[in-house]
Scaffold this motif. Structure first.
Motif, mmCIF file in Angstrom:
data_model
loop_
_atom_site.group_PDB
_atom_site.id
_atom_site.type_symbol
_atom_site.label_atom_id
_atom_site.label_comp_id
_atom_site.label_asym_id
_atom_site.label_seq_id
_atom_site.Cartn_x
_atom_site.Cartn_y
_atom_site.Cartn_z
ATOM 1 N N ASN A 12 0.804 -1.224 0.000
ATOM 2 C CA ASN A 12 0.000 0.000 0.000
ATOM 3 C C ASN A 12 0.835 1.271 0.000
ATOM 4 N N TYR A 13 2.115 1.134 -0.317
ATOM 5 C CA TYR A 13 3.063 2.234 -0.179
ATOM 6 C C TYR A 13 2.639 3.498 -0.931
ATOM 7 N N ASP A 14 2.260 3.361 -2.178
ATOM 8 C CA ASP A 14 1.895 4.550 -2.959
ATOM 9 C C ASP A 14 0.709 5.284 -2.347
ATOM 10 N N ASP A 15 -0.294 4.544 -1.915
ATOM 11 C CA ASP A 15 -1.462 5.164 -1.288
ATOM 12 C C ASP A 15 -1.099 5.804 0.048
ATOM 13 N N LEU A 16 -0.248 5.128 0.815
ATOM 14 C CA LEU A 16 0.167 5.688 2.101
ATOM 15 C C LEU A 16 0.958 6.977 1.917
ATOM 16 N N PHE A 17 1.854 6.984 0.934
ATOM 17 C CA PHE A 17 2.625 8.200 0.688
ATOM 18 C C PHE A 17 1.710 9.325 0.205
ATOM 19 N N ALA A 18 0.748 9.002 -0.642
ATOM 20 C CA ALA A 18 -0.198 10.021 -1.118
ATOM 21 C C ALA A 18 -1.010 10.603 0.041
ATOM 22 N N LYS A 19 -1.357 9.765 0.995
ATOM 23 C CA LYS A 19 -2.178 10.219 2.123
ATOM 24 C C LYS A 19 -1.368 10.932 3.205
ATOM 25 N N TYR A 20 -0.185 10.378 3.553
ATOM 26 C CA TYR A 20 0.571 10.883 4.697
ATOM 27 C C TYR A 20 1.814 11.691 4.328
ATOM 28 N N GLY A 21 2.242 11.608 3.076
ATOM 29 C CA GLY A 21 3.441 12.323 2.662
ATOM 30 C C GLY A 21 4.678 11.773 3.361
ATOM 31 N N ALA A 22 5.738 12.553 3.356
ATOM 32 C CA ALA A 22 6.988 12.140 3.990
ATOM 33 C C ALA A 22 6.781 12.106 5.500
ATOM 34 N N SER A 23 6.854 10.914 6.063
ATOM 35 C CA SER A 23 6.593 10.754 7.486
ATOM 36 C C SER A 23 7.081 9.388 7.959
ATOM 37 N N PHE A 24 6.960 9.164 9.238
ATOM 38 C CA PHE A 24 7.216 7.858 9.834
ATOM 39 C C PHE A 24 5.863 7.329 10.303
ATOM 40 N N LEU A 25 5.491 6.162 9.804
ATOM 41 C CA LEU A 25 4.179 5.605 10.095
ATOM 42 C C LEU A 25 4.289 4.483 11.124
ATOM 43 N N ALA A 26 3.474 4.561 12.165
ATOM 44 C CA ALA A 26 3.334 3.467 13.117
ATOM 45 C C ALA A 26 2.200 2.590 12.601
ATOM 46 N N LYS A 28 0.067 -1.234 12.874
ATOM 47 C CA LYS A 28 -0.280 -2.436 13.620
ATOM 48 C C LYS A 28 -1.544 -3.017 13.021
ATOM 49 N N SER A 29 -1.557 -4.317 12.835
ATOM 50 C CA SER A 29 -2.730 -5.019 12.300
ATOM 51 C C SER A 29 -3.212 -4.403 10.992
ATOM 52 N N GLU A 30 -2.238 -4.075 10.133
ATOM 53 C CA GLU A 30 -2.518 -3.521 8.801
ATOM 54 C C GLU A 30 -3.320 -2.218 8.865
ATOM 55 N N GLN A 31 -3.035 -1.415 9.888
ATOM 56 C CA GLN A 31 -3.650 -0.102 10.042
ATOM 57 C C GLN A 31 -2.589 0.898 10.491
ATOM 58 N N VAL A 32 -2.709 2.117 10.018
ATOM 59 C CA VAL A 32 -1.807 3.180 10.453
ATOM 60 C C VAL A 32 -2.325 3.728 11.777
ATOM 61 N N LEU A 33 -1.492 3.624 12.794
ATOM 62 C CA LEU A 33 -1.853 4.141 14.115
ATOM 63 C C LEU A 33 -1.559 5.627 14.219
ATOM 64 N N GLY A 34 -0.587 6.088 13.436
ATOM 65 C CA GLY A 34 -0.231 7.490 13.479
ATOM 66 C C GLY A 34 0.859 7.811 12.481
ATOM 67 N N SER A 35 0.957 9.086 12.157
ATOM 68 C CA SER A 35 1.960 9.619 11.240
ATOM 69 C C SER A 35 2.786 10.638 12.024
ATOM 70 N N PHE A 36 4.117 10.500 11.963
ATOM 71 C CA PHE A 36 4.984 11.307 12.805
ATOM 72 C C PHE A 36 6.147 11.877 12.009
ATOM 73 N N SER A 37 6.788 12.901 12.561
ATOM 74 C CA SER A 37 7.885 13.567 11.850
ATOM 75 C C SER A 37 9.242 12.908 12.085
ATOM 76 N N SER A 38 9.340 12.027 13.081
ATOM 77 C CA SER A 38 10.608 11.335 13.322
ATOM 78 C C SER A 38 10.333 9.918 13.822
ATOM 79 N N TYR A 39 11.344 9.074 13.685
ATOM 80 C CA TYR A 39 11.234 7.696 14.156
ATOM 81 C C TYR A 39 11.018 7.668 15.672
ATOM 82 N N SER A 40 11.812 8.447 16.402
ATOM 83 C CA SER A 40 11.700 8.423 17.864
ATOM 84 C C SER A 40 10.332 8.919 18.326
ATOM 85 N N GLU A 41 9.806 9.935 17.675
ATOM 86 C CA GLU A 41 8.469 10.418 18.039
ATOM 87 C C GLU A 41 7.436 9.325 17.785
ATOM 88 N N ALA A 42 7.558 8.632 16.664
ATOM 89 C CA ALA A 42 6.610 7.565 16.335
ATOM 90 C C ALA A 42 6.637 6.466 17.389
#
Length: 77
Positions: A12-26, A28-42
């Protein structure tokens, strides 16, 4: 579970990038829990609601490098 989530991220990479842009995605269970600006924040924010080791964090930056590098769950001591 984490391998399945990583495969879902790739599939789902292309769709995720279109939706969240450049980010770090958490993820789980094939769902995005959150979009963050850094790995440590995520990791830190997601650990507030999910046990460590039950989710993955992947960089989503629009390039192939993001889905050829698996970012494993961090274990803190």
């Amino acid at each position: 579970m984490q391998e399945r989530d990583f495969k879902w991220f790739i599939d789902n990479y292309d769709d995720l990038f279109a939706k969240y842009g450049a980010s770090f995605l958490a993820i789980k269970s094939e769902q995005v829990l959150g979009s963050f600006s850094s790995y440590s924040e995520a990791v830190n924010k997601t650990m507030e609601t999910e046990p460590l080791g039950t989710f993955i964090v992947q960089e989503c930056n629009g390039t192939e490098a993001a889905y050829t590098n698996y970012i494993a769950t961090v274990y803190l001591s």
